[in-house]
Scaffold this active site. Structure first.
Site, short mmCIF file in Angstrom:
data_model
loop_
_atom_site.label_atom_id
_atom_site.label_comp_id
_atom_site.label_asym_id
_atom_site.label_seq_id
_atom_site.Cartn_x
_atom_site.Cartn_y
_atom_site.Cartn_z
CE LYS A 13 -35.80 -8.40 33.99
NZ LYS A 13 -37.12 -8.69 34.51
NE ARG A 88 -39.51 -10.79 29.68
CZ ARG A 88 -39.88 -10.45 30.93
NH1 ARG A 88 -40.35 -9.26 31.18
NH2 ARG A 88 -39.75 -11.32 31.89
NE ARG A 127 -39.11 -14.15 41.73
CZ ARG A 127 -38.89 -13.49 40.59
NH1 ARG A 127 -38.08 -12.47 40.56
NH2 ARG A 127 -39.47 -13.88 39.49
NE ARG A 160 -43.50 -13.99 39.18
CZ ARG A 160 -42.71 -13.17 38.49
NH1 ARG A 160 -42.19 -12.12 39.07
NH2 ARG A 160 -42.44 -13.41 37.22
NE ARG A 171 -40.36 -16.37 34.30
CZ ARG A 171 -40.19 -15.90 35.54
NH1 ARG A 171 -40.15 -16.74 36.56
NH2 ARG A 171 -40.04 -14.62 35.75
P1 AMP Z 1 -41.59 -10.65 34.72
O1 AMP Z 1 -42.26 -10.38 36.02
O2 AMP Z 1 -40.96 -9.42 34.12
O3 AMP Z 1 -40.63 -11.81 34.79
O4 AMP Z 1 -42.75 -11.09 33.68
C1 AMP Z 1 -43.58 -12.20 33.93
C2 AMP Z 1 -44.18 -12.69 32.62
O5 AMP Z 1 -44.96 -11.65 32.01
C3 AMP Z 1 -43.17 -13.10 31.55
O6 AMP Z 1 -42.69 -14.42 31.73
C4 AMP Z 1 -44.02 -12.95 30.28
O7 AMP Z 1 -44.94 -14.02 30.16
C5 AMP Z 1 -44.84 -11.69 30.59
N1 AMP Z 1 -44.16 -10.47 30.13
C6 AMP Z 1 -43.71 -9.43 30.90
N2 AMP Z 1 -43.14 -8.47 30.15
C7 AMP Z 1 -43.23 -8.91 28.87
C8 AMP Z 1 -42.80 -8.39 27.62
N3 AMP Z 1 -42.17 -7.22 27.52
N4 AMP Z 1 -43.07 -9.12 26.50
C9 AMP Z 1 -43.73 -10.29 26.56
N5 AMP Z 1 -44.14 -10.86 27.70
C10 AMP Z 1 -43.90 -10.18 28.85
#
Ligand code: AMP
Length: 216
Positions: A13, A88, A127, A160, A171
């Protein structure tokens, strides 16, 4: 156009949202990128978020709702936006519904990229991203020209921390438990666009563009 991108971690995404934002010239807002930048800079937000992110857990709702509320108040959302990684949880979805209703903003579509768990685990284990400019790479699908070096800025590529296998498992579980219910929230509003997320980046992008009826 105002859009939300949904999908499990590794569904693509972020990549697709960035590409679409460029095509339709709107703001691409990734809450994951915002939080990672805050952690890197050691800001108050970063200090609050780090332990949740390291464990693959969600950062508390009020922090994220505050962040998006601030963007809206600053007028950053006015020229059209793609929210990537937000909302989320159901409370986050309800909170932006309320904020947007108050200021007359509508969400046109929530785009859900569908990819099964086996494919996700395979993708995330390959990744890598640039520690300087955050550009994404993937072994073996999108390898950098030089091993571990970013093609764009020459920065060092790293996995990461939250892509480590144990954290990925958490996750995915967190997505199923806390994020999946919002798919139903947007389905009920009849704005959910489900897109097959398996295939090349170009194939998936073509499906999104077609589903949204964005002109070529
Ligand atoms: P992502 O890069 O979108 O996978 O986000 C990495 C991490 O950031 C997630 O595993 C959460 O710990 C945190 N995070 C990102 N967006 C949110 C959200 N909308 N609500 C809560 N935690 C978030």
């Amino acid at each position: 156009m105002n859009l939300i991108f949904l999908g499990v971690p590794g569904s693509g995404k972020g990549t697709q949202a960035a590409r679409l934002a460029q095509k339709i010239n709107c703001l691409h807002l990734s809450t994951g990128d915002m939080l990672r930048a805050a952690v890197k800079e050691g800001t108050e937000l970063g200090l609050k978020a780090k332990s949740f992110m390291d464990a693959g857990d969600l950062v508390p709702d009020e922090i994220l709702i505050g962040l998006i509320g601030e963007k809206q108040q600053n007028g950053d959302l006015d020229r059209g936006f793609i929210l990537d990684g937000f909302p989320r949880t159901i409370p986050q979805a309800m909170a932006i519904d309320a904020i947007f209703e108050r200021v007359g903003l509508t969400i046109d579509k929530a785009v859900l990229l569908i990819v099964d768990d086996d494919e996700i685990i395979k993708r995330l284990s390959g990744r890598m991203s640039c520690s300087e400019c955050q550009a994404g790479f993937n072994y073996p699908a999108k390898m950098p020209k030089q091993e571990s070096v970013c093609d764009k800025c020459g920065g060092k590529l790293a996995r990461r921390h939250d892509d480590e296998p144990e954290v990925v498992k958490n996750r995915l579980a967190v997505y199923k438990e806390q994020t999946m219910p919002i798919e139903g929230h947007y389905r009920e509003k009849a704005i959910l666009l489900e897109v097959d997320g398996v295939g090349s980046q170009d194939e998936v992008f073509a499906r999104i563009v077609e589903g949204l009826k964005v002109s070529a």
